[in-house]
Design a protein around this motif. Structure first.
Motif, PDB file in Angstrom:
ATOM      1  N   ALA A  46       0.810  -1.218   0.000  1.00  0.00           N
ATOM      2  CA  ALA A  46       0.000   0.000   0.000  1.00  0.00           C
ATOM      3  C   ALA A  46       0.842   1.266   0.000  1.00  0.00           C
ATOM      4  N   ARG A  47       2.113   1.161   0.375  1.00  0.00           N
ATOM      5  CA  ARG A  47       2.952   2.357   0.417  1.00  0.00           C
ATOM      6  C   ARG A  47       3.205   2.953  -0.962  1.00  0.00           C
ATOM      7  N   VAL A  48       3.067   2.168  -2.014  1.00  0.00           N
ATOM      8  CA  VAL A  48       3.358   2.681  -3.357  1.00  0.00           C
ATOM      9  C   VAL A  48       2.103   3.092  -4.112  1.00  0.00           C
ATOM     10  N   LEU A  49       0.958   3.045  -3.432  1.00  0.00           N
ATOM     11  CA  LEU A  49      -0.282   3.494  -4.052  1.00  0.00           C
ATOM     12  C   LEU A  49      -0.275   5.014  -4.134  1.00  0.00           C
ATOM     13  N   GLY A  50      -0.371   5.549  -5.340  1.00  0.00           N
ATOM     14  CA  GLY A  50      -0.314   6.990  -5.491  1.00  0.00           C
ATOM     15  C   GLY A  50      -1.072   7.468  -6.705  1.00  0.00           C
ATOM     16  N   GLY A  51      -1.008   8.777  -6.929  1.00  0.00           N
ATOM     17  CA  GLY A  51      -1.612   9.374  -8.109  1.00  0.00           C
ATOM     18  C   GLY A  51      -3.091   9.089  -8.218  1.00  0.00           C
ATOM     19  N   MET A  52      -3.548   8.847  -9.431  1.00  0.00           N
ATOM     20  CA  MET A  52      -4.972   8.665  -9.674  1.00  0.00           C
ATOM     21  C   MET A  52      -5.488   7.339  -9.146  1.00  0.00           C
ATOM     22  N   ALA A  53      -4.614   6.362  -8.958  1.00  0.00           N
ATOM     23  CA  ALA A  53      -5.034   5.108  -8.331  1.00  0.00           C
ATOM     24  C   ALA A  53      -5.442   5.370  -6.880  1.00  0.00           C
ATOM     25  N   LYS A  54      -4.672   6.191  -6.191  1.00  0.00           N
ATOM     26  CA  LYS A  54      -5.052   6.542  -4.816  1.00  0.00           C
ATOM     27  C   LYS A  54      -6.278   7.436  -4.817  1.00  0.00           C
ATOM     28  N   GLU A  55      -6.378   8.334  -5.781  1.00  0.00           N
ATOM     29  CA  GLU A  55      -7.562   9.193  -5.889  1.00  0.00           C
ATOM     30  C   GLU A  55      -8.821   8.339  -6.038  1.00  0.00           C
ATOM     31  N   PHE A  56      -8.709   7.255  -6.809  1.00  0.00           N
ATOM     32  CA  PHE A  56      -9.850   6.354  -6.961  1.00  0.00           C
ATOM     33  C   PHE A  56     -10.187   5.700  -5.624  1.00  0.00           C
ATOM     34  N   ALA A  57      -9.154   5.234  -4.906  1.00  0.00           N
ATOM     35  CA  ALA A  57      -9.380   4.601  -3.602  1.00  0.00           C
ATOM     36  C   ALA A  57     -10.024   5.576  -2.620  1.00  0.00           C
ATOM     37  N   VAL A  58      -9.594   6.824  -2.662  1.00  0.00           N
ATOM     38  CA  VAL A  58     -10.204   7.847  -1.814  1.00  0.00           C
ATOM     39  C   VAL A  58     -11.665   8.057  -2.203  1.00  0.00           C
ATOM     40  N   GLY A  59     -11.934   8.041  -3.516  1.00  0.00           N
ATOM     41  CA  GLY A  59     -13.304   8.191  -3.983  1.00  0.00           C
ATOM     42  C   GLY A  59     -14.208   7.073  -3.483  1.00  0.00           C
ATOM     43  N   VAL A  60     -13.677   5.860  -3.429  1.00  0.00           N
ATOM     44  CA  VAL A  60     -14.436   4.721  -2.904  1.00  0.00           C
ATOM     45  C   VAL A  60     -14.750   4.940  -1.429  1.00  0.00           C
ATOM     46  N   ALA A  61     -13.733   5.337  -0.662  1.00  0.00           N
ATOM     47  CA  ALA A  61     -13.930   5.559   0.769  1.00  0.00           C
ATOM     48  C   ALA A  61     -14.963   6.661   1.019  1.00  0.00           C
ATOM     49  N   GLU A  62     -14.886   7.723   0.237  1.00  0.00           N
ATOM     50  CA  GLU A  62     -15.825   8.830   0.416  1.00  0.00           C
ATOM     51  C   GLU A  62     -17.246   8.422   0.038  1.00  0.00           C
ATOM     52  N   TYR A  63     -17.381   7.626  -0.990  1.00  0.00           N
ATOM     53  CA  TYR A  63     -18.716   7.197  -1.419  1.00  0.00           C
ATOM     54  C   TYR A  63     -19.411   6.421  -0.305  1.00  0.00           C
ATOM     55  N   TYR A  64     -18.675   5.511   0.326  1.00  0.00           N
ATOM     56  CA  TYR A  64     -19.269   4.665   1.365  1.00  0.00           C
ATOM     57  C   TYR A  64     -19.136   5.268   2.758  1.00  0.00           C
ATOM     58  N   ASP A  65     -18.449   6.422   2.846  1.00  0.00           N
ATOM     59  CA  ASP A  65     -18.226   7.088   4.133  1.00  0.00           C
ATOM     60  C   ASP A  65     -17.533   6.148   5.121  1.00  0.00           C
ATOM     61  N   VAL A  66     -16.412   5.575   4.659  1.00  0.00           N
ATOM     62  CA  VAL A  66     -15.607   4.673   5.472  1.00  0.00           C
ATOM     63  C   VAL A  66     -14.147   5.113   5.375  1.00  0.00           C
ATOM     64  N   PRO A  67     -13.286   4.634   6.274  1.00  0.00           N
ATOM     65  CA  PRO A  67     -11.863   4.975   6.178  1.00  0.00           C
ATOM     66  C   PRO A  67     -11.246   4.405   4.899  1.00  0.00           C
ATOM     67  N   LEU A  68     -10.188   5.054   4.421  1.00  0.00           N
ATOM     68  CA  LEU A  68      -9.472   4.587   3.244  1.00  0.00           C
ATOM     69  C   LEU A  68      -9.001   3.155   3.450  1.00  0.00           C
ATOM     70  N   GLY A  69      -9.294   2.289   2.490  1.00  0.00           N
ATOM     71  CA  GLY A  69      -8.883   0.896   2.583  1.00  0.00           C
ATOM     72  C   GLY A  69      -9.843   0.007   3.356  1.00  0.00           C
ATOM     73  N   HIS A  70     -10.944   0.568   3.856  1.00  0.00           N
ATOM     74  CA  HIS A  70     -11.909  -0.250   4.612  1.00  0.00           C
ATOM     75  C   HIS A  70     -12.472  -1.364   3.741  1.00  0.00           C
ATOM     76  N   TYR A  71     -12.786  -1.015   2.498  1.00  0.00           N
ATOM     77  CA  TYR A  71     -13.214  -2.017   1.525  1.00  0.00           C
ATOM     78  C   TYR A  71     -12.091  -2.241   0.525  1.00  0.00           C
ATOM     79  N   ALA A  72     -11.940  -3.480   0.076  1.00  0.00           N
ATOM     80  CA  ALA A  72     -10.897  -3.783  -0.905  1.00  0.00           C
ATOM     81  C   ALA A  72     -11.226  -3.214  -2.272  1.00  0.00           C
TER      82      ALA A  72
END
Length: 508
Positions: A54-80
């Protein structure tokens, strides 16, 4: 005629990242997508995101992961990962806000080049698309092939790059392998269905074999799930090998659960799971029919795709209802079904076949096993990081003689599976651009220049997104400077990527 600055072929997650990262820099971008969905595998069944470190997750891939967390209102990485329709909603929102034009229902059928530069691409609707830079974000590498760029398909010979893990592999025990003495023939002495009948190469030899394809089905345990049904055309005789397999395990006292034949961990929100292929008898179709797919014409590809779709439906029905399947497996399967709110236009099955590998470009630099093992090799032109293990899924199902006394016994086996841990490694810019002499305005973030072994690590959607991001930024620099993609200033490219949060070296 349609003019744009950047043309991206296929709206995979990599294609979306490339388009949006360029559009955010003021580039006029058009995506041409043969289907009717955005996201490729990210919205096509592969909800569980294979991440690695997870340390190398960056750029738009991380932006997507953040978008997932925000959609479900959960911490980053809560869902795979998100549900398929949520993934498509996030990516579609990116495109709309960036002003990217997406043309659906059109494939590319021809490419025009002049002196090693693509001048235009013709769509199946007759439209000619002209652009200054092109991105091939397809899983198949169709644009690069039509542009005359060199590529390779399948396993290479071990001697080509001196890779330990290249070429045909010896059968090895493990969860993806059958127990010995599974009979391969039917009552007429013919090979049972789903067994590849091609001659077997010597160990270490290249044979052009590609990793298994299949459908990563999204399943639901909710009350409104769609039950697995018997397909018109289902053939009882096709599943005799599966019946023998379960009977062999029963004789050995091995009891299976449903989760032993299909990944049924509820790893997605709202009672859903990403049903992965698990075990020797799985959603992976191993009869070799996919070996022809990378270079096949559209008609043949559709035939191969339909074969995989039929196999998927039939497999789900077989393991759920056939009386020779262990009761505990059937009991577990009937608790699941296809989701009522996903893939409504395709009957609950994903719109995207999981093409694990197809063409691989032979670009400025070929990433190989030596760049990943035993320790990563530093790259001056790194544009993204890889970290997922070498993950070669089964390549074929065949059979061999086991030399038991007094007579040899034929036995089915799966071949090709390999899993080797790696440390985070840098992916060079040279691996996403063609050789300068072949094409000077094409970027390839999916079918990158890598050996079969190295590609098996790179081929994860998170890494595709990061490489797509890099391709989009590089395209904007090439257009701004009116220069070949191979002549983009690497330092400037890396600076802009770093400003976007892309990770270019392993954090200490």
């Amino acid at each position: 005629m349609s003019d744009t600055e950047l043309l991206v072929y296929r709206a995979t997650a990599a294609g979306v990242a490339a388009a949006v990262s360029a559009a955010r820099r003021g580039v006029q971008v058009t995506i041409v997508e043969p289907g009717h969905n955005v996201g490729g595998m990210v919205s096509g069944g592969l909800g569980y995101t294979d991440l690695g470190d997870a340390r190398v997750l960056g750029g738009m891939a991380k932006e997507f992961a953040v978008g997932v967390a925000e959609y479900y209102d959960v911490p980053l990485g809560h869902y795979a990962g998100p549900e398929p329709h949520v993934a498509e909603w996030i990516l579609t929102g990116w495109l709309e806000r960036a002003g990217v034009v997406v043309v659906f229902g059109v494939s590319l059928v021809a490419v025009s080049t002049v002196e090693g530069k693509i001048t235009s691409a013709t769509g199946s609707d007759g439209t000619v698309y002209r652009a200054g830079v092109f991105v091939d974000a397809s899983y198949e590498g169709d644009l690069l092939a039509m542009a005359g760029v060199s590529y390779r398909v399948g396993r290479e010979d071990r001697a080509l790059y001196g890779e330990t893990y290249a070429g045909r592999r010896e059968p090895a025990p493990g969860k993806h392998e059958f127990p010995p003495f599974l009979w391969p023939f039917d009552s007429n002495g013919q090979l049972s269905p789903f067994i590849h009948d091609a001659p077997t190469a010597e160990v270490g030899e290249g044979d052009g074999g590609v990793m298994a394809y299949g459908y990563r089905v999204c399943l639901s345990s909710e009350a409104d799930r769609i039950p697995f049904e018997r397909r018109d055309g289902y053939r009882e005789e096709d599943w005799e090998l599966g019946r023998r397999y379960f009977a062999l395990l029963a004789r050995q006292g091995i009891e299976l659960e449903a989760g032993d034949v299909l990944g049924l961990v509820p790893n997605l929100p709202r009672g859903k799971c990403d049903g992965n292929s698990i075990g020797p008898f799985s959603l992976n179709l191993l009869d070799g029919s996919n070996w022809a797919y990378p270079d096949a014409d559209p008609v043949e590809r559709e035939r191969i795709t339909q074969r995989h779709r039929d196999y998927t439906q039939d497999f789900l029905y077989f393991v759920s209802f056939d009386q020779d399947v262990p009761q505990r497996v059937r009991d577990g399967m009937v608790k699941w079904g296809l989701p009522a709110d996903e893939f409504t236009s395709t009957g609950g099955l994903p719109h995207q076949l999981y093409v694990r590998e197809a063409r691989r470009m032979l670009g400025e630099y070929v990433l190989t096993e030596h760049d990943l093992l035993p320790g990563p090799v530093a790259k001056y032109d790194a544009v993204a990081m890889g970290s997922y293990h070498i993950d070669i899924r089964e390549v074929r199902r065949t059979w061999r003689w086991l030399h038991e006394h007094p007579d040899p016994i034929p036995s089915v086996y799966n071949e090709g599976y390999l899993s080797v841990a790696v440390r985070p490694y840098q992916i060079p810019y040279r691996s996403i651009v063609p050789r300068f002499a072949e094409c000077s305005n094409l970027l390839v973030p999916v079918c990158i220049s890598a050996s079969h072994v190295a590609f098996s690590s790179v081929r994860m959607e998170v890494q595709y997104q990061m490489l797509g991001h890099a391709a989009g930024v590089a395209a904007s620099l090439a257009l701004a400077g009116d220069r070949a993609v191979q002549r983009v200033d690497i330092g400037e490219l890396q600076t802009r990527l770093a400003d976007d949060g892309q990770i270019l070296a392993t954090p200490q």
